[in-house]
Scaffold this motif. Structure first.
Motif, PDB file in Angstrom:
ATOM      1  N   GLU A   1      38.182  -0.266  31.904  1.00  0.00           N
ATOM      2  CA  GLU A   1      38.132  -1.521  32.037  1.00  0.00           C
ATOM      3  C   GLU A   1      36.224  -1.852  33.261  1.00  0.00           C
ATOM      4  OE1 GLU A   1      39.162  -2.090  36.757  1.00  0.00           O
ATOM      5  OE2 GLU A   1      40.406  -0.699  36.213  1.00  0.00           O
TER       6      GLU A   1
ATOM      7  N   LEU B   1      46.131  -5.910  26.740  1.00  0.00           N
ATOM      8  CA  LEU B   1      44.651  -5.704  28.113  1.00  0.00           C
ATOM      9  C   LEU B   1      45.480  -7.187  28.211  1.00  0.00           C
ATOM     10  CD1 LEU B   1      42.515  -8.463  27.349  1.00  0.00           C
ATOM     11  CD2 LEU B   1      42.467  -6.514  24.681  1.00  0.00           C
TER      12      LEU B   1
ATOM     13  N   LEU C   1      41.320  -2.700  21.337  1.00  0.00           N
ATOM     14  CA  LEU C   1      41.655  -3.836  22.064  1.00  0.00           C
ATOM     15  C   LEU C   1      42.250  -4.742  21.240  1.00  0.00           C
ATOM     16  CD1 LEU C   1      37.808  -4.029  23.071  1.00  0.00           C
ATOM     17  CD2 LEU C   1      39.831  -3.188  24.260  1.00  0.00           C
TER      18      LEU C   1
ATOM     19  N   ILE D   1      34.350   0.567  23.295  1.00  0.00           N
ATOM     20  CA  ILE D   1      35.485   0.763  22.582  1.00  0.00           C
ATOM     21  C   ILE D   1      35.495  -0.074  21.575  1.00  0.00           C
ATOM     22  CG2 ILE D   1      38.083   0.416  23.155  1.00  0.00           C
ATOM     23  CD1 ILE D   1      37.017   0.007  26.023  1.00  0.00           C
TER      24      ILE D   1
ATOM     25  N   GLU E   1      41.329  -2.734  29.760  1.00  0.00           N
ATOM     26  CA  GLU E   1      42.446  -2.209  28.642  1.00  0.00           C
ATOM     27  C   GLU E   1      43.571  -1.324  28.908  1.00  0.00           C
ATOM     28  OE1 GLU E   1      43.710   0.970  25.655  1.00  0.00           O
ATOM     29  OE2 GLU E   1      42.094   1.530  26.951  1.00  0.00           O
TER      30      GLU E   1
END
Length: 291
Positions: A151, A184, A179, A174, A145
């Motif tokens: 991550e 990302l 997201l 998250i 991210e």
């Protein structure tokens, strides 16, 4: 206290007890009815919970047979659980005399306020839907991210959140909106990944020999895909070293092990050939001010 006062006090106490017993007698039927409602609510909840578990298990089995994406299956299961428990609670509330029309009107009138209060959760829900539809990643992918540099490997895609597991076995949760609203990096989206290395050697070392040594190490590594081009080139003439760049392709699942092994093997091979890997240094020349 004389006899008259004691008699009056006793009569008042008896009257209060009689009034209390009469009140209990009058409300006895209501208490029994309320008790039956409580027992019925418990029975409905237990039966409902069993049916919810059975339905979720049935749906999960059907989704697994239809080869639905794991993230979509997790999202559907989470949504089904939330919805069915909401219906169960609403059903139990009606058994206690709650008017369904009044509840519907209350929900409608409070919709705007609830929407404002839960706009973050609604954004996360919408983000979850977008993830399932657009599939920027699926369960099992390794993502980074880019905003907060979180991550890890995607383990679950739920209604509001996505769970990642890091390489040191930590769990990162998250919000889905984060997201979908930020960039990302999906590291494992492709079957192959390029290994990029930078090896520094001294200016006094033999450049051609160093490249031959590195080439030999790469040829000995079985995980490198020989069908793709392998490059060894001068990447930079830095202040303290000549930087040799290395590019090779490997399977995504072999990336880290291959990278670590190549760095070790190249270092040992350069040592065997007396090719120096320098550390940053600065040469200072002084001029004698005295004559």
């Amino acid at each position: 206290m004389d006899t008259t006062e004691m008699t009056e006090a006793t009569q008042e106490t008896v009257q209060e007890i009689n009034a209390f017993m009469q009140q209990i007698q009058n409300s006895k039927e209501s208490l029994i009815t309320f008790g039956f409602k409580v027992i019925l609510a418990i029975i409905i909840f237990l039966i409902g919970r069993f049916l919810i578990k059975w339905t979720r298990k049935l749906v999960r089995t059907a989704l697994n047979r239809s080869s639905v994406d794991t993230g979509a299956a997790q999202f559907i299961d989470s949504f089904l659980k939330f919805s069915m428990y909401a219906i169960l609670i609403f059903t139990i509330a009606t058994k206690f005399g709650v008017d369904t029309a009044s509840v519907a009107a209350l929900i409608a009138s409070a919709g705007v306020a609830v929407g404002l209060a839960l706009q973050g959760s609604l954004s996360n829900f919408a983000g979850g839907m977008l993830i399932l539809l657009l599939k920027p990643f699926v369960v099992g992918d390794y993502i980074i991210e880019d905003n907060h540099k979180n991550e890890g490997t995607v383990k679950e895609i739920q209604m509001f959140y996505t769970k990642l597991t890091t390489i040191d076995n930590k769990t990162i949760i998250i919000p889905n909106a984060m997201l979908t609203n930020n960039s990302l990096t999906n590291v494992t989206a492709k079957d192959e990944r390029r290994v990029d290395l930078k090896i520094s050697i001294s200016y006094d070392s033999d450049l051609r020999k160093a490249k031959q040594v590195i080439r030999h190490v790469l040829d000995e590594e079985p995980r490198i895909n020989t069908e793709d081009e392998v490059l060894i080139f001068v990447d930079d003439l830095a202040d303290s070293a000549v930087v040799i760049g290395v590019r090779a392709w490997v399977k995504t699942e072999d990336y880290w092990e291959t990278r670590w092994q190549l760095l070790e093997d190249i270092k040992l091979a350069l040592n065997d050939e007396d090719i120096e890997i320098p550390y940053p240094q600065l040469t200072v020349h002084t001029k004698n001010a005295y004559r």
